[in-house]
Design an enzyme around this catalytic site. Structure first.
Site, PDB file in Angstrom:
ATOM      1  N   LYS A 171       0.224  -3.874   2.988  1.00 29.70           N
ATOM      2  CA  LYS A 171      -0.925  -4.556   2.372  1.00 29.70           C
ATOM      3  C   LYS A 171      -1.443  -5.730   3.197  1.00 29.70           C
ATOM      4  CE  LYS A 171      -0.780  -3.123  -2.376  1.00 29.70           C
ATOM      5  NZ  LYS A 171       0.523  -2.432  -2.536  1.00 29.70           N
ATOM      6  N   GLU A 178      -7.181  -9.401  -7.470  1.00 29.53           N
ATOM      7  CA  GLU A 178      -6.416  -8.986  -8.633  1.00 29.53           C
ATOM      8  C   GLU A 178      -5.080  -8.465  -8.128  1.00 29.53           C
ATOM      9  OE1 GLU A 178      -8.388  -6.917  -7.024  1.00 29.53           O
ATOM     10  OE2 GLU A 178      -6.913  -5.309  -6.759  1.00 29.53           O
ATOM     11  N   SER A 236       5.893   2.848   3.315  1.00 29.12           N
ATOM     12  CA  SER A 236       4.850   1.833   3.101  1.00 29.12           C
ATOM     13  C   SER A 236       5.411   0.439   2.887  1.00 29.12           C
ATOM     14  CB  SER A 236       3.967   2.237   1.918  1.00 29.12           C
ATOM     15  OG  SER A 236       4.757   2.490   0.771  1.00 29.12           O
TER      16      SER A 236
HETATM   17  C1  LIG Z   1       0.766  -1.310  -3.251  1.00 25.51           C
HETATM   18  C2  LIG Z   1       1.739  -0.425  -2.596  1.00 25.51           C
HETATM   19  C3  LIG Z   1       1.530   0.985  -2.532  1.00 25.51           C
HETATM   20  C4  LIG Z   1       0.386   1.675  -3.194  1.00 25.51           C
HETATM   21  O1  LIG Z   1      -0.870   1.327  -2.722  1.00 25.51           O
HETATM   22  P1  LIG Z   1      -1.730   2.266  -1.779  1.00 25.51           P
HETATM   23  O2  LIG Z   1      -3.054   1.582  -1.733  1.00 25.51           O
HETATM   24  O3  LIG Z   1      -1.800   3.620  -2.405  1.00 25.51           O
HETATM   25  O4  LIG Z   1      -1.066   2.312  -0.451  1.00 25.51           O
HETATM   26  C5  LIG Z   1       2.448   1.751  -1.838  1.00 25.51           C
HETATM   27  N1  LIG Z   1       3.545   1.190  -1.265  1.00 25.51           N
HETATM   28  C6  LIG Z   1       3.779  -0.128  -1.316  1.00 25.51           C
HETATM   29  C7  LIG Z   1       5.006  -0.661  -0.658  1.00 25.51           C
HETATM   30  C8  LIG Z   1       2.893  -0.984  -1.985  1.00 25.51           C
HETATM   31  O5  LIG Z   1       3.149  -2.298  -2.036  1.00 25.51           O
END
Ligand SMILES: *Cc1c(COP(=O)(O)O)cnc(C)c1O
Length: 396
Positions: free
Chosen positions: A90, A112, A378
């Protein structure tokens, strides 16, 4: 040739666009008219690239996971977004949008947040860039995500508790939009995923596309070809997936696998599998698939993972599913937990619960031994330890 990208009005096939109240028209038009010029300017590119390198720690490694590969009988590389500063992808988007806000002369940032991950990333960048920062968060989420709230406060952000509706992400988003309506002159609204009105989905996808740009270079170094056979990522709103697939959308040799949150199962009525369960509707300014009842009322989604329980999905991904460019699996809570333990024990990497859904897709695919797979981790699992421990691994 289908290029799967947004057209000039922000439509991906039948999905996308900008469905906004009259009062936001000026803000959104200003952003539509500005974002591409700024993102493509040399000064922006230079600042963005330098911060991604020196502050975030990019490029994130592309790691050949040998024991995981052995288990699934193919060659699996992990794209390690979990190793970024603040622990997830992010931050890439937050840096890009706050830089854009500065280029537009805005002094104040609002955002948000649901689980708090996007709020922490935004508050972090605002501290770095000396911007005033207000984060809207539902009262329920504030109680559930105490540590992230304290982090945001420590970083200097104001956290506004939202007490309307279910007091979660959807309500926090409404409140942030209300704030934007009241302060259009000096305020920039940072959206955390590939959702919202045009130009947000396209802008966030571009900012996250550094992920697939790096994958191309790194894969070429490892394999002497710059594309894999499979790309796998989880989808909440869709930003880490958009970044992972961005430079491969038109390469039809690359199979795209998206993992959404099945919750307790897609027939259980406790699910966040929007592509499986959603119908066409309008949510937060975009036409997309929305989990709704027969009267069109948005249904509260459920997932064990706070980052995936969004009742909509980015228009890019809705279109990829409709065009059969992507294969979408719904991964249930217990499958994600099992996959998280598996990665932890095989590779010594504790993934975020969101990322564990991408890992859960591995067992749904029959790979060939020479298939090359790139799966995006992610985020890291530090924030989810309590949840992992509540599950007894022997009963999974
Ligand atoms: C917020 C988040 C997601 C989901 O958000 P996407 O916009 O679909 O990527 C996935 N993995 C992590 C670690 C997150 O913090």
């Amino acid at each position: 040739m289908n290029n799967y990208q947004a057209d000039s009005n922000g439509f991906y096939g039948n999905f996308g666009g900008a469905y906004i109240p009259e009062i936001l028209h000026r803000c959104v038009t200003e952003l539509q008219d500005t974002y591409l010029n700024v993102l493509e300017s040399n000064s922006f590119k230079e600042e963005f690239t330098t911060l991604l390198r020196d502050y975030v720690g990019r490029p994130s490694p592309l790691y050949l996971a040998r024991r995981l590969s052995e288990k699934y009988k193919c060659k699996i590389y992990l794209k390690r977004e979990d190793l970024n500063h603040t622990g997830a992808h992010k931050i890439n988007n937050a840096i890009g949008q706050v830089l854009l806000a500065q280029h537009m002369g805005k002094k104040r940032i609002i955002a948000e947040t649901g689980a708090g991950q996007h709020g922490v990333a935004t508050a972090t960048v605002c501290a770095l860039m000396n911007m005033e920062c207000t984060i809207y968060m539902g009262e329920t989420d504030i109680a559930r995500q105490h540590i992230n709230v304290e982090k945001m406060k420590m970083l200097g952000a104001k956290v506004r508790s939202v007490t309307s509706g279910n007091k979660t992400l959807k309500d926090a988003t409404n409140e942030a939009i209300r704030d934007w309506c009241c302060h259009p002159e000096n305020t920039y609204y940072v959206i955390g995923s590939t959702v919202g009105p045009h130009p947000y989905p396209d802008m966030v996808a571009r900012l996250q596309s550094v992920i697939s740009k790096e994958i191309k270079n790194q894969l070429f170094e490892h394999e002497k070809r710059d594309y894999p056979d499979y790309l796998i990522a989880c989808i909440g709103g869709g930003s880490n997936a958009a970044g992972t697939i961005y430079h491969y959308l038109n390469n039809e040799r690359v199979k795209i696998i998206l993992a959404e949150a099945g919750g307790k199962g897609i027939t259980s009525s406790q699910s966040a599998a929007t592509i499986h369960l959603g119908r066409l509707g309008i949510l937060h300014g975009a036409k997309t698939l929305v989990i709704q009842n027969e009267d069109g009322q948005i249904q509260e989604p459920y997932s064990i993972s706070a980052g995936l329980d969004y009742p909509g999905i980015g228009p890019l991904h809705a279109n990829l599913a409709e065009q059969h460019r992507a294969t979408v699996f719904a991964i249930n809570d217990n499958e994600a937990i099992r996959a998280a333990y598996e990665l932890t024990r095989l590779e010594g990497i504790i993934p975020a619960l969101e990322s564990a859904h991408a890992l859960g897709a591995l067992s749904k695919i029959s790979f060939k031994p020479d298939d090359i797979v790139v799966l995006t981790v992610s985020g890291r699992g530090d924030k989810d330890i309590e949840t992992f421990l509540k599950y007894d691994i022997h009963n999974l």
